[in-house]
Design a protein around this motif. Structure first.
Motif, short mmCIF file in Angstrom:
data_model
loop_
_atom_site.label_atom_id
_atom_site.label_comp_id
_atom_site.label_asym_id
_atom_site.label_seq_id
_atom_site.Cartn_x
_atom_site.Cartn_y
_atom_site.Cartn_z
N TYR A 66 -13.46 10.21 6.05
CA TYR A 66 -12.21 10.61 6.65
C TYR A 66 -11.99 12.10 6.36
O TYR A 66 -12.59 12.66 5.46
CB TYR A 66 -11.05 9.81 6.05
N TYR A 135 4.76 -3.32 12.35
CA TYR A 135 5.62 -2.70 11.34
C TYR A 135 6.78 -1.92 11.97
O TYR A 135 7.83 -1.77 11.41
CB TYR A 135 4.81 -1.74 10.46
N SER A 287 -1.26 4.49 12.53
CA SER A 287 -1.24 3.15 11.96
C SER A 287 -0.42 2.22 12.83
O SER A 287 -0.81 1.08 13.07
CB SER A 287 -0.71 3.16 10.53
N HIS B 12 3.39 10.42 5.21
CA HIS B 12 2.35 9.38 5.12
C HIS B 12 2.47 8.50 6.33
O HIS B 12 3.56 8.41 6.93
CB HIS B 12 2.52 8.53 3.85
N ASP B 13 1.39 7.80 6.67
CA ASP B 13 1.49 6.94 7.85
C ASP B 13 2.28 5.67 7.51
O ASP B 13 2.44 5.31 6.34
CB ASP B 13 0.12 6.63 8.45
N VAL B 15 1.86 2.40 7.91
CA VAL B 15 1.28 1.22 7.25
C VAL B 15 1.11 1.49 5.75
O VAL B 15 1.39 0.62 4.91
CB VAL B 15 -0.07 0.84 7.90
N ASN B 19 2.95 -0.64 2.87
CA ASN B 19 2.25 -1.26 1.74
C ASN B 19 2.91 -0.89 0.42
O ASN B 19 3.06 -1.72 -0.48
CB ASN B 19 0.77 -0.82 1.70
N LYS B 90 -5.44 7.15 -2.38
CA LYS B 90 -5.97 7.43 -1.04
C LYS B 90 -5.81 6.19 -0.19
O LYS B 90 -5.83 5.08 -0.70
CB LYS B 90 -7.46 7.79 -1.13
N PRO B 91 -5.70 6.36 1.13
CA PRO B 91 -5.65 5.17 1.98
C PRO B 91 -6.87 4.28 1.74
O PRO B 91 -7.97 4.80 1.61
CB PRO B 91 -5.67 5.73 3.40
N LYS B 92 -6.61 2.98 1.65
CA LYS B 92 -7.72 2.06 1.38
C LYS B 92 -8.58 1.88 2.61
O LYS B 92 -8.10 1.84 3.72
CB LYS B 92 -7.15 0.70 0.96
N ARG B 93 -9.86 1.79 2.38
CA ARG B 93 -10.76 1.48 3.49
C ARG B 93 -10.96 -0.03 3.54
O ARG B 93 -10.90 -0.69 2.52
CB ARG B 93 -12.13 2.11 3.26
#
Lengths: 315, 522
Positions: A66, A135, A287, B12-13, B15, B19, B90-93
């Motif tokens: 990424y 969401y 997202s 931040h996004d 999702v 979370n 970090k965003p989880k993969r």
């Protein structure tokens, strides 16, 4: 040093490079990063799967990493020189040589069958409900007809964002149908900036919606669409996140986004060949942004079909 | 108590933020958390939720607001540490999930795969299925609208390659104890099912699970497999497979009425089986079915009981009633009497709203014994068609999962919202005495189907009481205690709302029919 090659370059990017101004990284996501330049000029560097964007550079991200893994961080200095974008602190170079300038390729003559479009709308709704994110405003996909016709929607099972936006969305549809600027203003004020994340959910829905309205405007001259869009843009200034504001500005000025155009065309197409792929592509944006954009597109198409049913447009 | 945290210029996004919100919500003392950007509209939303303070009201559009409703001040520090820690991650993969751009690449990248689930528009499904069949991989085709000719071609090809084509339009299977599509969590065991009915397979499997036994394999064939055009290719393969399978002791076959030629082929195949075979064909001729040596069952419940009895060595036993096994007869009679005494003089009709197509058809067949004029959107012999499927008439059963209701909307098993207005409408009709409902649980189904309808049920009961009437709501829940929704939780919710819950859809239909019959006599 990381060196990547551009694939396509939006037409607004060329103007930025001419001015040779410096900027900073505004934010870094999985598949994209935003650079901010003076006068709220934005440059988006992103993976090619999202198609052409007027203020973006797409690239073939060969690595599975990424952008955040490249070591790019917020507030890093960004330089535009000749045909290169440098981020010295992140040891990152983007080479624009060989990248083609992207221009929207919507055909002007588009003939569609209403029954086929209705079936495609239903299919796209199902697909989005199954694959999209719930969401944000995703669950409003269940209530498209209600929102278009101003019918009551049960708030049970909906999140706060959905509940809060039912009435404004419904009013917004009525405002567009009736060309009612005051109602548009009242409803848009309640929507702009509503939602979580970098681009609030309602803004994403508005982006999908106005992209669709402009799409129809190219074929059948709904002159008031641009006036309504102008109102929307002025209302958004300073009322939402910077990125969202820039996206809304672009859409309200009639700029095209390839991935959204592809999805709109696929829904209007008399063949289902690419509908699945095109809708899934939009759903993969951000997202939850893609789901809300699809909501806007589907609402926009349903609304335009309703307007076109009016005797004045039937011929 | 409201506390807000402002993080300037932080993005931040959604999702990722959701979370974080979910993890913070788990901290003891946190009642509610909302994370949004500081736009005017979001601040209005927070204000409406009563979660804004002065600090949050000063946030700008580029600031992130974390608004918390907490029970005590002491937890604030713990929450702040947790939020900071989570935001730095970090965003989880998705390590478990591998995305491939094309089927060809997936087949190359995952050579060990032996089953592919195909869910693409019907026009393309056959092409994709062909690719996997050619590689010797079983195909589960969820897609519907696949042309009949393509289905025949695919199934012939698969049969020659020794693999299964489950579908097209297959919604339920259980392969090696892994649920595919919508299916209940059932324990492994000695009973194998092959069926051309998703809700039929699931209902039988769930009833078997409740008895303490389990399922070896449940193979869905797709609804058209037993038509004469297809000739029951997957059904034949399924019977052969289960007959040879060491873990299967008893076979159960379930189907809607098949084509006559195919039925003969299937019966011939059954006659060659050494293992006991229980067969449930809706509306099937019992004598004809039993000529093949199989044990015929008139309902899904009877099929489950017959299979259980076979495993337990009880034979076809007289304990299994030929109609519907209504146990505790006295209790049922007293229940019926108590219900009919509460009805008003005008109340005489039954209305049924079903999620499961087969469950609706089964109910029609049962109710035909009690009710002459039965209307439905399902096309069955002796069943009258509705002029408008949105308007019930007299005694009426509606399959709410039928295409006319699901166009552009999810199936009611996935989202029962669609049932609410119809339930309200039927319950409000002053001539209606009984409303019959079914609920389907399992993987892939809605996580709280009863919860979605309970408010409507309560409201309708209240309204009816205010109008000095009584409404019997009779329901059945198809599922198991290990389903994500938990069978007993769902049943208890219904009972708490004065709903009569029966252990199977057949018993629910039978009871409803008896109530209407007795009311008519009164």
């Amino acid at each position: 040093m990381i060196s990547l090659k551009a694939i396509s370059i939006g037409h607004q990017v060329a103007e930025l490079f001419t001015s040779r101004t410096d900027g900073v990284i505004h934010s870094v996501n999985k598949n994209s990063f935003y650079c901010l330049f003076p006068k709220k000029q934005m440059l988006l560097v992103y993976e090619k799967k999202y198609g052409g964007i007027p203020f973006g550079i797409s690239l073939n991200q060969c690595s599975k990493d990424y952008f955040c893994d490249f070591g790019l961080r917020k507030n890093m200095h960004v330089k535009l020189r000749e045909n290169y974008l440098y981020i010295p602190e992140g040891k990152f170079v983007l080479d624009l040589h060989g990248g083609r300038v992207w221009v929207s390729r919507i055909e002007n003559n588009h003939i569609f069958s209403v029954s086929e479009v209705m079936s495609n709308l239903d299919y796209a709704t199902k697909l989005s409900l199954m694959n999209g994110s719930m969401y944000g405003l995703g669950k409003l996909l269940f209530y498209q007809e209600h929102l278009i016709c101003g019918k009551d929607v049960s708030a049970n099972g909906l999140n706060s964002f959905c509940r809060f936006s039912i009435k404004p969305v419904s009013n917004l549809m009525a405002a567009i149908e009736r060309n009612d600027f005051h109602l548009l203003e009242r409803s848009a004020k309640k929507l702009i900036g509503l939602g979580m994340g970098l681009t609030p959910s309602s803004d994403d829905m508005l982006i999908g919606l106005f992209s669709t309205l402009y799409f129809f405007h190219r074929h059948i001259k709904f002159n008031y669409i641009s006036s309504l869009a102008n109102v929307l843009y002025f209302l958004s200034i300073g009322k939402t996140t910077l990125i969202s504001e820039i996206f809304l500005k672009s859409v309200c000025q009639g700029e095209r986004f390839e991935i959204l155009d592809d999805a709109i065309m696929a829904v209007l197409s008399t063949s289902k060949d690419s509908l699945y792929v095109k809708i899934k592509k939009v759903l993969s944006i951000g997202s939850s942004s893609g789901t809300e954009m699809i909501l806007g597109i589907l609402l926009g198409i349903r609304l335009m079909l309703k307007i076109l049913e009016a005797p004045i447009y039937k011929s | 108590m409201i506390r807000t945290i402002i993080r300037e210029n932080d993005y931040h996004d959604s999702v990722f933020l959701m979370n974080i919100a979910e993890q913070v919500q788990e901290v003891e003392g946190v009642k509610q958390i909302v994370i949004v950007m500081g736009t005017e509209t979001n601040k209005t939303l927070l204000s409406d939720l009563g979660m804004i303070d002065f600090q949050a009201s000063t946030a700008t559009t580029n600031d992130m607001i974390i608004a918390l409703e907490i029970e005590k001040e002491e937890v604030v520090e713990e929450i702040l540490i947790k939020i900071n820690h989570l935001l730095l991650q970090k965003p989880k993969r998705d390590k478990e999930k591998i995305n491939f751009p094309s089927l060809e690449m997936a087949l190359t990248g995952l050579p060990e795969v032996n089953l592919a689930l195909i869910s693409v528009p019907g026009d393309f499904a056959a092409n994709e299925a062909k690719k996997v069949i050619m590689k010797g991989i079983h195909a589960f085709i969820f897609s519907d609208n696949v042309p009949m000719a393509e289905e025949v071609e695919l199934k012939r090809l698969a049969s020659s390659k020794g693999v299964f084509v489950m579908g097209p339009g297959c919604g339920t299977s259980l392969i090696n104890n892994i649920a595919i599509g919508i299916m209940s969590a059932v324990r492994p065991g000695p009973i194998g099912i092959v069926g051309a009915s998703g809700s039929g397979i699931q209902a039988i499997a769930a009833l078997i699970d409740r008895s303490g036994l389990g399922i070896s394999q449940a193979i869905g064939t797709g609804g058209r497999d037993l038509s004469d055009e297809v000739g029951g290719i997957t059904m034949m393969q399924g019977i052969e497979f289960l007959e040879a399978d060491k873990n299967t002791k008893v076979l159960v076959i379930v189907s809607k009425p098949p084509g006559p030629k195919t039925l003969n082929r299937v019966l011939e195949k059954i006659s060659q089986c050494r293992k006991p075979v229980v067969i449930n064909i809706l509306g099937g001729d019992r004598k004809l079915l039993e000529k093949s040596g199989s044990i015929s069952a008139s309902t899904l419940e009877e099929a489950a009981i017959q299979a259980i009895n076979q495993v337990k060595g009880k034979g076809t036993g007289k304990s299994v009633r030929r109609d519907v096994p209504l146990r505790r007869k006295k209790k049922i009679i007293s229940l019926i009497n108590s219900e009919i005494n509460k009805f008003g003089s005008q109340q005489k009709y039954l209305r049924g709203l079903f999620c499961g197509g087969t469950l609706c058809e089964e109910a029609i067949l049962i109710l035909k014994r009690f009710i002459d004029n039965l209307y439905s959107n399902v096309s069955l012999p002796n069943c009258l068609p509705l002029r408008d499927v949105n308007m019930s008439h007299e005694n009426c059963l509606i399959d709410m999962g039928a295409e006319e209701f699901t166009k552009g909307r999810p199936h009611p098993v996935l989202d029962p919202e669609i049932l609410k207005p119809r339930l309200w409408k039927e319950g409000s009709d002053p001539e209606v005495a009984v409303v019959l409902l079914d609920f389907i649980l399992g993987y892939g189904a809605h996580l709280d189907p009863v919860g979605v309808l309970i408010e409507t049920i309560t409201s309708i009961k209240k309204r009816v009481r205010e109008e000095n009437r009584h409404l019997s709501i009779v329901a059945s829940v198809c599922g198991t205690e290990n389903d994500p929704q938990n069978l007993y939780d769902q049943e208890n919710k219904l009972r708490e709302s004065d709903v009569i819950v029966m252990p199977s859809s057949a018993q629910a239909a039978f009871l409803s029919g008896l109530i209407i019959l007795e009311k008519g006599k009164k």
